[in-house]
Design a protein around this motif. Structure first.
Motif, PDB file in Angstrom:
ATOM      1  N   LYS A 106       3.122   1.152  -3.571  1.00 16.87           N
ATOM      2  CA  LYS A 106       2.368   1.245  -4.830  1.00 16.87           C
ATOM      3  C   LYS A 106       1.256   2.296  -4.784  1.00 16.87           C
ATOM      4  O   LYS A 106       0.541   2.472  -5.767  1.00 16.87           O
ATOM      5  CB  LYS A 106       1.745  -0.115  -5.156  1.00 16.87           C
ATOM      6  CG  LYS A 106       2.741  -1.266  -5.204  1.00 16.87           C
ATOM      7  CD  LYS A 106       3.671  -1.185  -6.389  1.00 16.87           C
ATOM      8  CE  LYS A 106       4.564  -2.435  -6.459  1.00 16.87           C
ATOM      9  NZ  LYS A 106       5.485  -2.378  -7.622  1.00 16.87           N
ATOM     10  N   PHE A 107       1.120   2.966  -3.632  1.00 16.43           N
ATOM     11  CA  PHE A 107       0.066   3.985  -3.458  1.00 16.43           C
ATOM     12  C   PHE A 107      -1.308   3.427  -3.809  1.00 16.43           C
ATOM     13  O   PHE A 107      -2.093   4.040  -4.537  1.00 16.43           O
ATOM     14  CB  PHE A 107       0.368   5.221  -4.322  1.00 16.43           C
ATOM     15  CG  PHE A 107       1.711   5.824  -4.051  1.00 16.43           C
ATOM     16  CD1 PHE A 107       1.925   6.606  -2.929  1.00 16.43           C
ATOM     17  CD2 PHE A 107       2.783   5.585  -4.908  1.00 16.43           C
ATOM     18  CE1 PHE A 107       3.174   7.146  -2.675  1.00 16.43           C
ATOM     19  CE2 PHE A 107       4.020   6.124  -4.650  1.00 16.43           C
ATOM     20  CZ  PHE A 107       4.224   6.913  -3.533  1.00 16.43           C
ATOM     21  N   GLU A 135      -5.120   2.349  -3.216  1.00 18.86           N
ATOM     22  CA  GLU A 135      -6.285   2.739  -2.441  1.00 18.86           C
ATOM     23  C   GLU A 135      -7.250   1.552  -2.364  1.00 18.86           C
ATOM     24  O   GLU A 135      -7.491   0.878  -3.360  1.00 18.86           O
ATOM     25  CB  GLU A 135      -6.986   3.948  -3.074  1.00 18.86           C
ATOM     26  CG  GLU A 135      -6.128   5.212  -3.088  1.00 18.86           C
ATOM     27  CD  GLU A 135      -6.877   6.412  -3.637  1.00 18.86           C
ATOM     28  OE1 GLU A 135      -8.064   6.234  -4.008  1.00 18.86           O
ATOM     29  OE2 GLU A 135      -6.288   7.500  -3.701  1.00 18.86           O
ATOM     30  N   GLN A 156       0.833  -1.200   0.000  1.00 20.04           N
ATOM     31  CA  GLN A 156       0.000   0.000   0.000  1.00 20.04           C
ATOM     32  C   GLN A 156       0.867   1.248   0.000  1.00 20.04           C
ATOM     33  O   GLN A 156       0.547   2.237  -0.675  1.00 20.04           O
ATOM     34  CB  GLN A 156      -0.921  -0.010   1.219  1.00 20.04           C
ATOM     35  CG  GLN A 156      -2.050   1.015   1.156  1.00 20.04           C
ATOM     36  CD  GLN A 156      -3.061   0.815   2.242  1.00 20.04           C
ATOM     37  OE1 GLN A 156      -2.692   0.604   3.409  1.00 20.04           O
ATOM     38  NE2 GLN A 156      -4.346   0.872   1.911  1.00 20.04           N
ATOM     39  N   ALA A 157       1.972   1.218   0.746  1.00 22.26           N
ATOM     40  CA  ALA A 157       2.864   2.378   0.811  1.00 22.26           C
ATOM     41  C   ALA A 157       3.699   2.515  -0.459  1.00 22.26           C
ATOM     42  O   ALA A 157       3.900   3.628  -0.963  1.00 22.26           O
ATOM     43  CB  ALA A 157       3.776   2.258   2.026  1.00 22.26           C
TER      44      ALA A 157
END
Length: 518
Positions: free
Chosen positions: A218-219, A221, A215-216
């Motif tokens: 690859k950004f 959501e 999540q951090a």
């Protein structure tokens, strides 16, 4: 036909003296940690029915109770329930009265600790009963002292009150109550624990770490957080008949794949990531209150205690072996910082040598001083000395035939259960000369059960010596030892308990020599 209820006796005022109470003057402790039926309930009831109550429980005056009513301070709730049951069934007046020793009221925290310690000796509490009770003990302690209590402070307070427990064990119980129990209450209350519960916690930790990492980086959501996804999967398996770790992992990966849209993290990607984050565990006895000190997890609240927010990566960099062993290094100049680093080291650092792990004996041996069973970052003396002391020490409060017999049975059962033959043994505490356990039947018993039974003095065949070699040492040709390092340490503890038990039994059997006067 049931007899009329005898009249009540006067309430005693003297403490530390045995008094006779009626059932109406007693009640079960409101903070009793046992939420499920004692697995030995029927055996205890049969014994009390035949012989009467031959133990003397401790009672105290809880100010929450009505005047003239006493409750149990250090175990005794099961025996009280059985006595009331037998009184209702038979009307026999010998079941209506109990001889108890009056103990001064020391507070709810002390009472709860006393019950936990006694239950560890005389009955098998489920892991979740222990974990919930330790959480309640933390709340009671905070009420008594008027401030927040860290998990390390809680472990110290429990230890001082006669309940030896390692800080890492308290952390583990906190994680179970927070992350597993809300979603799987039925499975945990059924007695789920031991190695499979440890695997589940490690799987959860690994999956959450992968989720946060991608999540951090690859950004990504998502419509939900990790916790509800994991919890929903747990709910599907909240049934002892349905539980399978392999099936759970398969279902969890499917749920994660749907909830976390990430290129490269399909089913196979999640599986590879989870395997890469997985570290094999040493086998441990089922239903233990604690786990061996491998890969301990400190709850998030502990990482932020005192305003500090310590990242795992930073703490791993600070926990190099040469720093943790040098008392002159800057790490030892600030006690507060040192405690924070020690807590994180016990949580995050993976031992490279399984043989160096000292098992936490809280679940099986409540008489061991936990100060002698420390995690590697706290040990300033050679680790083998801590192992020797923890194996050999017998607490004075448990240094009697009754406690040692129960410890002997518990240790032997744990070793046998680790090899799938726990049913080959049964308790043997029916007399003062009993060893605590015996083999159910020699005809179809496993080698492990036969070996354990031989420690009590039973002789089965001439292969006992060869069998002990195979189990403990292995052969030079191909056979590796059947007992791993942790089970071998538990065996040595069992030998120590049996030696002390036999010593006390010999002293009891020795004739009394009259002293010549004048």
């Amino acid at each position: 036909m049931k007899k009329d209820q005898p009249g009540k006796r006067a309430v005693p005022e003297e403490v530390n003296i045995a008094h006779e109470f009626t059932l109406d003057q007693l009640c079960a402790n409101p903070d009793n940690p046992r939420k499920t039926r004692n697995p030995r309930y029927d055996d205890i009831k049969s014994s009390i029915r035949a012989r009467g109550l031959d133990s003397v429980p401790l009672v105290t005056r809880d100010p929450r109770l009505p005047e003239g009513v006493w409750t149990f301070s250090d175990g005794g709730n099961t025996r009280y329930a059985i006595m009331r049951e037998l009184w209702d069934e038979t009307g026999d007046e010998r079941f209506y009265r109990m001889t108890c020793v009056v103990k001064p009221w020391a507070g709810r925290f002390d009472c709860l600790t006393g019950h936990l310690a006694e239950n560890e000796t005389h009955g098998q509490l489920t892991f979740i009963d222990k974990a919930l009770s330790v959480q309640e003990a933390r709340r009671l302690l905070e009420e008594e002292i008027g401030k927040k209590v860290s998990l390390r402070e809680l472990a110290t307070a429990l230890t001082k009150n006669g309940l030896p427990v390692h800080f890492s064990s308290v952390c583990r119980m906190e994680d179970v109550v927070r992350h597993i129990y809300p979603w799987m209450p039925e499975l945990l209350c059924s007695g789920f624990g031991g190695q499979e519960l440890r695997q589940l916690l490690k799987l959860r930790k690994s999956a959450e770490s992968i989720w946060e990492k991608y999540q951090a980086e690859k950004f990504i959501e998502t419509d939900t957080d990790f916790t509800p996804v994991f919890g929903a999967c747990c709910s599907k398996f909240d049934d002892p008949e349905l539980w399978s770790f392999e099936m759970f992992r398969d279902e969890l990966i499917g749920d994660l794949t749907q909830a976390f849209p990430c290129e490269g993290l399909n089913y196979d990607g999640w599986l590879l990531e989870l395997k890469g984050n997985s570290i094999p565990d040493a086998m441990e006895p089922e239903n233990g209150i604690s786990f061996a000190t491998v890969e301990q997890t400190v709850p998030e609240a502990e990482l932020q205690e005192g305003g500090r927010d310590i990242s795992i990566e930073t703490e791993l960099q600070q926990s190099e072996p040469h720093q943790s062993s040098d008392n002159n290094s800057p790490d030892f100049q600030n006690p507060d910082d040192q405690e924070a680093r020690t807590e994180k080291r016990s949580s995050c650092q993976e031992p490279s040598d399984q043989a160096s792990v000292i098992p936490d004996y809280f679940c099986a041996q409540p008489d061991i001083q936990p100060s002698l069973v420390k995690d590697p970052a706290e040990v300033s003396e050679p680790q083998e000395h801590a192992v020797t002391d923890s194996l050999w020490h017998v607490n004075a409060l448990q240094d009697d035939i009754d406690h040692l017999q129960n410890l002997s049975w518990r240790l032997s059962w744990e070793i046998a259960s680790a090899h799938g033959c726990g049913d080959d043994l049964e308790p043997a505490c029916d007399s003062e000369t009993s060893p605590g356990f015996r083999m159910v039947s020699a005809s179809h018993a496993s080698d492990v059960a036969i070996f354990l039974d031989s420690l009590t003095g039973a002789t089965h065949h001439a292969e006992d010596v060869r069998l002990s070699t195979v189990l403990l040492i292995g052969s030079s040709e191909s056979d590796s030892p059947l007992f791993n390092d942790e089970q071998t340490l538990t065996l040595f503890r069992l030998i120590r308990i049996l030696r002390r038990l036999r010593e006390l039994q010999r002293l009891n059997a020795a004739p009394v020599v009259p002293v010549n006067e004048g």
